[in-house]
Design a protein around this motif. Structure first.
Motif, PDB file in Angstrom:
ATOM      1  N   TYR A  48       0.837  -1.210   0.000  1.00 41.57           N
ATOM      2  CA  TYR A  48       0.000   0.000   0.000  1.00 41.57           C
ATOM      3  C   TYR A  48       0.868   1.256   0.000  1.00 41.57           C
ATOM      4  O   TYR A  48       0.607   2.217  -0.743  1.00 41.57           O
ATOM      5  CB  TYR A  48      -0.917  -0.013   1.222  1.00 41.57           C
ATOM      6  N   LEU A  49       1.927   1.248   0.825  1.00 39.61           N
ATOM      7  CA  LEU A  49       2.803   2.414   0.914  1.00 39.61           C
ATOM      8  C   LEU A  49       3.499   2.684  -0.417  1.00 39.61           C
ATOM      9  O   LEU A  49       3.643   3.839  -0.833  1.00 39.61           O
ATOM     10  CB  LEU A  49       3.848   2.206   2.021  1.00 39.61           C
ATOM     11  N   LEU A  50       3.930   1.619  -1.089  1.00 39.75           N
ATOM     12  CA  LEU A  50       4.600   1.790  -2.376  1.00 39.75           C
ATOM     13  C   LEU A  50       3.631   2.315  -3.432  1.00 39.75           C
ATOM     14  O   LEU A  50       3.984   3.180  -4.246  1.00 39.75           O
ATOM     15  CB  LEU A  50       5.216   0.469  -2.836  1.00 39.75           C
ATOM     16  N   ALA A  51       2.415   1.785  -3.427  1.00 38.05           N
ATOM     17  CA  ALA A  51       1.418   2.265  -4.383  1.00 38.05           C
ATOM     18  C   ALA A  51       1.079   3.728  -4.110  1.00 38.05           C
ATOM     19  O   ALA A  51       0.935   4.537  -5.036  1.00 38.05           O
ATOM     20  CB  ALA A  51       0.157   1.407  -4.303  1.00 38.05           C
ATOM     21  N   GLU A  99       8.624   6.601   2.650  1.00 32.14           N
ATOM     22  CA  GLU A  99       7.165   6.671   2.681  1.00 32.14           C
ATOM     23  C   GLU A  99       6.665   7.718   3.672  1.00 32.14           C
ATOM     24  O   GLU A  99       5.511   8.152   3.608  1.00 32.14           O
ATOM     25  CB  GLU A  99       6.563   5.305   3.038  1.00 32.14           C
ATOM     26  N   ASN A 100       7.534   8.131   4.592  1.00 31.87           N
ATOM     27  CA  ASN A 100       7.155   9.163   5.554  1.00 31.87           C
ATOM     28  C   ASN A 100       7.328  10.555   4.942  1.00 31.87           C
ATOM     29  O   ASN A 100       7.836  10.704   3.836  1.00 31.87           O
ATOM     30  CB  ASN A 100       8.001   9.036   6.826  1.00 31.87           C
ATOM     31  N   LEU A 122      10.980   2.770  -8.416  1.00 30.06           N
ATOM     32  CA  LEU A 122       9.765   2.432  -7.673  1.00 30.06           C
ATOM     33  C   LEU A 122       9.104   1.173  -8.226  1.00 30.06           C
ATOM     34  O   LEU A 122       8.696   0.290  -7.458  1.00 30.06           O
ATOM     35  CB  LEU A 122       8.785   3.609  -7.726  1.00 30.06           C
ATOM     36  N   LEU A 123       9.002   1.050  -9.531  1.00 33.75           N
ATOM     37  CA  LEU A 123       8.368  -0.132 -10.117  1.00 33.75           C
ATOM     38  C   LEU A 123       9.169  -1.400  -9.831  1.00 33.75           C
ATOM     39  O   LEU A 123       8.592  -2.479  -9.661  1.00 33.75           O
ATOM     40  CB  LEU A 123       8.189   0.055 -11.623  1.00 33.75           C
ATOM     41  N   LYS A 129       8.376  -6.731  -4.127  1.00 42.48           N
ATOM     42  CA  LYS A 129       7.363  -6.990  -3.103  1.00 42.48           C
ATOM     43  C   LYS A 129       6.308  -7.991  -3.569  1.00 42.48           C
ATOM     44  O   LYS A 129       5.411  -8.350  -2.811  1.00 42.48           O
ATOM     45  CB  LYS A 129       6.687  -5.678  -2.693  1.00 42.48           C
ATOM     46  N   GLY A 130       6.427  -8.430  -4.810  1.00 45.30           N
ATOM     47  CA  GLY A 130       5.509  -9.460  -5.290  1.00 45.30           C
ATOM     48  C   GLY A 130       4.172  -8.937  -5.764  1.00 45.30           C
ATOM     49  O   GLY A 130       3.164  -9.652  -5.689  1.00 45.30           O
TER      50      GLY A 130
END
Length: 206
Positions: A48-51, A99-100, A122-123, A129-130
Motif C-alpha cells: 500500500y505504501l509503495l502504491a 514513505e514518511n 519504484l516499479l 514486493k511481489g
C-alpha cells in the motif's frame, strides 16, 4: 481388581497424552496461521505504501513545478523537482523511510531529513514486493501518464526561463519568458484532467 485399575490408569494416561499432543498440535497450527496472517498484513501494508508513493510523487511534482513557475524561477524548486523524478526512476538513492514525510522538510530548508538508502526504481521495488501483474500494470499505467505530465511541467518551467522546445524536443529556442502561459499550463482544465488520469489506476489498486 489390580488389573482393572491398571487398565483404567493406562486408558486415562493415554487419553491425557493424546489430548495434550492434540492441544500442542492445534496450538502450533494456530501460531503458524497467526504468523502467516501477520506477515501477509505487513506485506500488504508495505505494498500500500509503495502504491501510495506513486500518488505522492505525482502530487509533489505538481507542487514543485507550480511553485517554481509562481516564484518566477527559483532554482531550488526545480532541483527538488528533478530529484523526485530521479529517485522514482532509480537514478538517485532513496531516502530511508521514504514513505514518511520528506519533501515538506526539504522545502522548509532541511536538505537532508534522513540518510539515503540504495537507488532502485519504484516499479522495481513493487516487483520485489511481489505485486501481481494486474497491480503492476495499473501502476505502470499511472507512471506513464505521470511521465507524460512531466513534459507539460517541464515545458512550463522552461517557459519561465525563456526556453522553448525545438523540433527535436529539446529546449534550445530562446525567447522572452512567458510567465502567464506557464501558469496557465500548470492550472488549466487539461492539466487537472491529466492529473485525474494518473490517480485513476492508483485508486483502482486500493
Amino acid at each position: 481388581m489390580k488389573e482393572n485399575m491398571r487398565s483404567i490408569f493406562i486408558i486415562v494416561f493415554v487419553s491425557i497424552a493424546v489430548s495434550i499432543t492434540a492441544l500442542i498440535f492445534v496450538t502450533l497450527q494456530l501460531r503458524r496461521a497467526s504468523e502467516s496472517l501477520a506477515e501477509a498484513t505487513i506485506s500488504r501494508y508495505e505494498s500500500y505504501l509503495l502504491a501510495d508513493e506513486m500518488r505522492q510523487s505525482s502530487d509533489d511534482l505538481t507542487r514543485l513545478a507550480r511553485t517554481y513557475v509562481i516564484s518566477g524561477g527559483d532554482p531550488k524548486w526545480e532541483k527538488q523537482y528533478f530529484e523526485i523524478l530521479d529517485i522514482r526512476n532509480g537514478v538517485l538513492p532513496r531516502p530511508v523511510h521514504y514513505e514518511n514525510i520528506y519533501w515538506d522538510f526539504v522545502a522548509a530548508g532541511d536538505l537532508n531529513p534522513r540518510p539515503k538508502d540504495k537507488a532502485i526504481a519504484l516499479l522495481d521495488l513493487m516487483k520485489e514486493k511481489g505485486f501481481s501483474q494486474l497491480e503492476l500494470k495499473k501502476l505502470d499505467e499511472a507512471k506513464e501518464i505521470s511521465d507524460a505530465l512531466v513534459k507539460t511541467e517541464t515545458i512550463a518551467m522552461n517557459m519561465v526561463k525563456g526556453l522553448y522546445v525545438d523540433s527535436e524536443g529539446k529546449f534550445t529556442i530562446k525567447k522572452t519568458p512567458d510567465f502567464e502561459e506557464a501558469r496557465r499550463l500548470m492550472h488549466n482544465d487539461e492539466y487537472h484532467i491529466n492529473k485525474a488520469k494518473i490517480m485513476k489506476p492508483v485508486s483502482e489498486f486500493f
